[in-house]
Design a protein around this motif. Sequence first.
Motif, PDB file in Angstrom:
ATOM      1  N   THR A  47       0.851  -1.187   0.000  1.00  0.00           N
ATOM      2  CA  THR A  47       0.000   0.000   0.000  1.00  0.00           C
ATOM      3  C   THR A  47       0.885   1.234   0.000  1.00  0.00           C
ATOM      4  O   THR A  47       1.840   1.320   0.763  1.00  0.00           O
ATOM      5  CB  THR A  47      -0.912   0.024   1.249  1.00  0.00           C
ATOM      6  N   ALA A  48       0.553   2.165  -0.882  1.00  0.00           N
ATOM      7  CA  ALA A  48       1.289   3.425  -0.958  1.00  0.00           C
ATOM      8  C   ALA A  48       0.284   4.566  -0.912  1.00  0.00           C
ATOM      9  O   ALA A  48      -0.792   4.480  -1.497  1.00  0.00           O
ATOM     10  CB  ALA A  48       2.086   3.489  -2.255  1.00  0.00           C
ATOM     11  N   VAL A  49       0.619   5.608  -0.190  1.00  0.00           N
ATOM     12  CA  VAL A  49      -0.231   6.791  -0.129  1.00  0.00           C
ATOM     13  C   VAL A  49       0.529   7.942  -0.762  1.00  0.00           C
ATOM     14  O   VAL A  49       1.671   8.236  -0.383  1.00  0.00           O
ATOM     15  CB  VAL A  49      -0.637   7.122   1.325  1.00  0.00           C
ATOM     16  N   CYS A  50      -0.093   8.571  -1.735  1.00  0.00           N
ATOM     17  CA  CYS A  50       0.532   9.696  -2.433  1.00  0.00           C
ATOM     18  C   CYS A  50       0.446  10.954  -1.568  1.00  0.00           C
ATOM     19  O   CYS A  50      -0.377  11.026  -0.656  1.00  0.00           O
ATOM     20  CB  CYS A  50      -0.171   9.938  -3.760  1.00  0.00           C
ATOM     21  N   PRO A  51       1.255  11.957  -1.865  1.00  0.00           N
ATOM     22  CA  PRO A  51       1.215  13.204  -1.094  1.00  0.00           C
ATOM     23  C   PRO A  51      -0.168  13.857  -1.086  1.00  0.00           C
ATOM     24  O   PRO A  51      -0.526  14.539  -0.138  1.00  0.00           O
ATOM     25  CB  PRO A  51       2.240  14.097  -1.796  1.00  0.00           C
ATOM     26  N   MET A  52      -0.953  13.622  -2.122  1.00  0.00           N
ATOM     27  CA  MET A  52      -2.304  14.189  -2.199  1.00  0.00           C
ATOM     28  C   MET A  52      -3.289  13.413  -1.327  1.00  0.00           C
ATOM     29  O   MET A  52      -4.444  13.776  -1.226  1.00  0.00           O
ATOM     30  CB  MET A  52      -2.792  14.192  -3.648  1.00  0.00           C
ATOM     31  N   GLY A  53      -2.837  12.314  -0.732  1.00  0.00           N
ATOM     32  CA  GLY A  53      -3.681  11.534   0.158  1.00  0.00           C
ATOM     33  C   GLY A  53      -4.411  10.383  -0.506  1.00  0.00           C
ATOM     34  O   GLY A  53      -5.152   9.671   0.157  1.00  0.00           O
ATOM     35  N   THR A  54      -4.210  10.178  -1.806  1.00  0.00           N
ATOM     36  CA  THR A  54      -4.872   9.068  -2.475  1.00  0.00           C
ATOM     37  C   THR A  54      -4.095   7.776  -2.235  1.00  0.00           C
ATOM     38  O   THR A  54      -2.870   7.777  -2.132  1.00  0.00           O
ATOM     39  CB  THR A  54      -4.999   9.318  -3.994  1.00  0.00           C
ATOM     40  N   MET A  55      -4.834   6.695  -2.143  1.00  0.00           N
ATOM     41  CA  MET A  55      -4.229   5.405  -1.860  1.00  0.00           C
ATOM     42  C   MET A  55      -3.993   4.646  -3.160  1.00  0.00           C
ATOM     43  O   MET A  55      -4.826   4.652  -4.056  1.00  0.00           O
ATOM     44  CB  MET A  55      -5.129   4.576  -0.942  1.00  0.00           C
ATOM     45  N   HIS A  56      -2.846   4.011  -3.235  1.00  0.00           N
ATOM     46  CA  HIS A  56      -2.492   3.150  -4.355  1.00  0.00           C
ATOM     47  C   HIS A  56      -2.113   1.793  -3.797  1.00  0.00           C
ATOM     48  O   HIS A  56      -1.577   1.688  -2.702  1.00  0.00           O
ATOM     49  CB  HIS A  56      -1.273   3.696  -5.106  1.00  0.00           C
ATOM     50  N   LYS A  57      -2.393   0.771  -4.564  1.00  0.00           N
ATOM     51  CA  LYS A  57      -1.886  -0.564  -4.254  1.00  0.00           C
ATOM     52  C   LYS A  57      -0.888  -0.901  -5.336  1.00  0.00           C
ATOM     53  O   LYS A  57      -1.150  -0.731  -6.522  1.00  0.00           O
ATOM     54  CB  LYS A  57      -3.007  -1.611  -4.249  1.00  0.00           C
ATOM     55  N   GLU A  58       0.249  -1.346  -4.924  1.00  0.00           N
ATOM     56  CA  GLU A  58       1.272  -1.822  -5.848  1.00  0.00           C
ATOM     57  C   GLU A  58       1.315  -3.333  -5.725  1.00  0.00           C
ATOM     58  O   GLU A  58       1.590  -3.858  -4.642  1.00  0.00           O
ATOM     59  CB  GLU A  58       2.626  -1.222  -5.503  1.00  0.00           C
ATOM     60  N   ILE A  59       1.015  -3.998  -6.814  1.00  0.00           N
ATOM     61  CA  ILE A  59       1.077  -5.454  -6.830  1.00  0.00           C
ATOM     62  C   ILE A  59       2.340  -5.816  -7.600  1.00  0.00           C
ATOM     63  O   ILE A  59       2.495  -5.450  -8.762  1.00  0.00           O
ATOM     64  CB  ILE A  59      -0.175  -6.061  -7.478  1.00  0.00           C
ATOM     65  N   ILE A  60       3.231  -6.486  -6.926  1.00  0.00           N
ATOM     66  CA  ILE A  60       4.545  -6.787  -7.474  1.00  0.00           C
ATOM     67  C   ILE A  60       4.581  -8.261  -7.874  1.00  0.00           C
ATOM     68  O   ILE A  60       4.388  -9.142  -7.038  1.00  0.00           O
ATOM     69  CB  ILE A  60       5.639  -6.474  -6.446  1.00  0.00           C
ATOM     70  N   PHE A  61       4.787  -8.480  -9.162  1.00  0.00           N
ATOM     71  CA  PHE A  61       4.842  -9.832  -9.715  1.00  0.00           C
ATOM     72  C   PHE A  61       6.273 -10.174 -10.099  1.00  0.00           C
ATOM     73  O   PHE A  61       7.068  -9.292 -10.412  1.00  0.00           O
ATOM     74  CB  PHE A  61       3.957  -9.930 -10.971  1.00  0.00           C
ATOM     75  N   GLN A  62       6.563 -11.453 -10.147  1.00  0.00           N
ATOM     76  CA  GLN A  62       7.868 -11.933 -10.585  1.00  0.00           C
ATOM     77  C   GLN A  62       7.871 -12.256 -12.074  1.00  0.00           C
ATOM     78  O   GLN A  62       8.917 -12.541 -12.641  1.00  0.00           O
ATOM     79  CB  GLN A  62       8.264 -13.182  -9.790  1.00  0.00           C
ATOM     80  N   SER A  63       6.695 -12.200 -12.699  1.00  0.00           N
ATOM     81  CA  SER A  63       6.578 -12.583 -14.101  1.00  0.00           C
ATOM     82  C   SER A  63       5.638 -11.635 -14.838  1.00  0.00           C
ATOM     83  O   SER A  63       4.554 -11.314 -14.338  1.00  0.00           O
ATOM     84  CB  SER A  63       6.042 -14.015 -14.178  1.00  0.00           C
ATOM     85  N   GLN A  64       6.033 -11.218 -16.023  1.00  0.00           N
ATOM     86  CA  GLN A  64       5.184 -10.364 -16.864  1.00  0.00           C
ATOM     87  C   GLN A  64       3.883 -11.084 -17.201  1.00  0.00           C
ATOM     88  O   GLN A  64       2.813 -10.483 -17.249  1.00  0.00           O
ATOM     89  CB  GLN A  64       5.938  -9.989 -18.150  1.00  0.00           C
ATOM     90  N   LYS A  65       3.971 -12.380 -17.416  1.00  0.00           N
ATOM     91  CA  LYS A  65       2.793 -13.195 -17.752  1.00  0.00           C
ATOM     92  C   LYS A  65       1.711 -13.051 -16.685  1.00  0.00           C
ATOM     93  O   LYS A  65       0.547 -12.819 -16.992  1.00  0.00           O
ATOM     94  CB  LYS A  65       3.216 -14.656 -17.890  1.00  0.00           C
ATOM     95  N   TRP A  66       2.106 -13.162 -15.419  1.00  0.00           N
ATOM     96  CA  TRP A  66       1.125 -13.094 -14.343  1.00  0.00           C
ATOM     97  C   TRP A  66       0.639 -11.669 -14.116  1.00  0.00           C
ATOM     98  O   TRP A  66      -0.516 -11.451 -13.768  1.00  0.00           O
ATOM     99  CB  TRP A  66       1.701 -13.690 -13.059  1.00  0.00           C
TER     100      TRP A  66
END
Length: 84
Positions: A47-66
Amino acid sequence: MSDIIVDLALGSPEEDAKLAAALDAFLSEHITRNPMSDDYPQMMVRTAVCPMGTMHKEIIFQSQKWAEAFQSFWEIHKMQASAA
């Protein structure tokens, strides 16, 4: 191998809950369809919160396919949830 990051801006806690449900459904669907497979998505969610206060989810994959498979799955899941 480098990480593939899918960055999703979420507009509300409800959308965050939909994303969590979509991640569970994505994994469950793959496991159900391919029970003998040894090729499963490997991912982390941050979970990442931008300076403007909006929430982002970063989903980190090990494969481009997935990463691509999940992005398609997420788009369909969002449309189905909106139609319901």
